[in-house]
Write a protein that holds these residues in place. Structure first.
Motif, PDB file in Angstrom:
ATOM      1  N   GLU A 208       0.830  -1.288  -0.138  1.00  0.00           N
ATOM      2  CA  GLU A 208      -0.199   0.165   0.005  1.00  0.00           C
ATOM      3  C   GLU A 208       0.858   1.452  -0.016  1.00  0.00           C
ATOM      4  O   GLU A 208       0.305   2.236  -0.463  1.00  0.00           O
ATOM      5  CB  GLU A 208      -0.892  -0.091   1.106  1.00  0.00           C
ATOM      6  N   PHE A 209       2.228   1.030   0.341  1.00  0.00           N
ATOM      7  CA  PHE A 209       3.193   2.239   0.359  1.00  0.00           C
ATOM      8  C   PHE A 209       3.924   2.383  -0.948  1.00  0.00           C
ATOM      9  O   PHE A 209       4.152   3.465  -1.460  1.00  0.00           O
ATOM     10  CB  PHE A 209       3.613   2.514   1.671  1.00  0.00           C
ATOM     11  N   LYS A 210       4.426   1.207  -1.324  1.00  0.00           N
ATOM     12  CA  LYS A 210       5.597   0.915  -2.239  1.00  0.00           C
ATOM     13  C   LYS A 210       5.079   0.895  -3.505  1.00  0.00           C
ATOM     14  O   LYS A 210       5.865   0.843  -4.521  1.00  0.00           O
ATOM     15  CB  LYS A 210       6.615  -0.072  -1.860  1.00  0.00           C
TER      16      LYS A 210
END
Length: 371
Positions: A8-10
């Motif tokens: 979800e971030f990278k």
């Protein structure tokens, strides 16, 4: 089986174990039309796309606009336009939620495998497009413009059964995936996926340009990408450099370049293990990619991995298979957290795929006509 994960971030990342145990889903055979694995109905915003599906729209290649610049909206029109966009966005979100909550997976969809019925449906949609465009008996005419792609009457004929899908057909579906999904702000990591059109790939692969290969590619966009879809057209000889010949090869295959592990995954619907000429083409592609240091980077050599996939039963369906495989992989990349690159369990219906391509062209042509 090769697997990625969507963080979800990278964004896209390699799984901790690149080869994992096959899931129950991968063991079960599924029949698919490929194209409608992607949720076109939930994301294709007809009204907001009209300006880019205008028959009078011209790209930089086509020159200036026929009727001048787009009309400027006043404040009231701008408010109404923004309100309509909000309403459409709300409706699209609702449609997606209903699709997700219904539990109707793509594997459980019923695919019509009656060849006679499918051929009749394809002919009917083909006729509807021509009637809608009111082109009469002209041999060749431009039907519509979708962003950078011009669609012509001849492009429709290539989608008909027993015909060879053209590079322009592939470019149109690639552009639709790009505009409808990858550039959609609701899809967070769309920029990490790149779809290169056939003409760019073939120019990059066949043109004798010494070591300046990066000048052919959209380097800036590729530097942000982690996964690159590349349609490759096998030719009799990699020594053919005539530009007018580079898209008249013998067979389409899909190559997926994974820049996270420097692997080139090859999906070939008519694979012949002993075909040295095809392997030479892939080796040449890898060698040229390897020289694009700003894109590939590092010294790790690109590995060629041949992926098992359904095999076509004739010599005409390679382009359809390429598009069906592209759509099913794009669907997994965009809408699944754990992404399986192995599609060996999927059985494709080429006729159903041709029908879906024809239906998408009908939608775009209708948008252009109604504008």
């Amino acid at each position: 089986m090769y697997e990625l994960v969507l963080d979800e971030f990278k964004g896209y990342c390699l799984s901790n174990e690149r080869e994992v145990q096959k899931s129950s889903r991968s063991q079960d055979s599924a029949l698919s039309d490929g194209i409608f694995e992607l949720p076109w109905d939930a994301y294709l915003d007809y009204d907001s796309d009209k300006d880019c599906a205008d028959p009078h729209y011209s790209s930089a290649e086509d020159g200036a606009l026929n009727d001048g610049k787009k009309k400027k909206m006043n404040k009231r029109e701008k408010r109404e336009y923004r309100l309509q966009r909000k309403i459409r966005a709300s409706m699209n979100k609702k449609a997606r939620r209903q699709q997700e909550s219904s539990g109707a997976s793509s594997e459980s969809r019923t695919i019509d495998d009656n060849p006679f019925a499918l051929q009749q449906k394809i002919s009917n949609v083909h006729k509807k497009i021509l009637d809608h465009a009111d082109v009469g008996k002209e041999k060749e005419v431009k039907l519509f413009q979708y962003y950078s792609i011009s669609a012509y009457k001849s492009d429709l004929s290539y989608i008909m059964p027993d015909e060879w899908i053209s590079d322009n057909n592939i470019s149109l579906i690639f552009e639709m995936i790009n505009q409808v999904f990858l550039k959609n702000p609701e899809i967070k990591f769309g920029k990490q996926i790149m779809l290169l059109c056939p003409s760019i790939v073939q120019l990059f692969l066949h043109f004798p340009i010494d070591d300046k290969f990066e000048s052919i590619l959209p380097t800036k966009e590729l530097e942000e990408s982690k996964l690159v879809f590349m349609p490759v057209n096998y030719m009799d000889s990699t020594d053919i450099y005539e530009l007018e010949q580079v898209n008249t090869g013998d067979h389409w295959v899909l190559c997926l370049l994974n820049l996270m592990d420097n692997c080139l995954y090859v999906y070939n619907s008519m694979r012949e293990d002993d075909d040295d000429e095809d392997q030479k083409t892939l080796v040449e592609l890898v060698n040229r990619l390897q020289k694009c240091k700003s894109i590939v980077g590092g010294k790790q050599k690109i590995r060629i991995i041949h992926m098992n996939c359904d095999q076509q039963t004739n010599s005409n369906d390679c382009g359809v298979f390429l598009l069906m495989i592209t759509c099913i992989l794009a669907k997994r990349l965009l809408f699944e957290e754990r992404i399986i690159l192995d599609i060996s369990n999927i059985k494709f219906s080429a006729l159903a795929g041709r029908l879906r391509i024809m239906e998408l062209m009908y939608r775009i042509s209708s948008m252009a006509k109604d504008d």
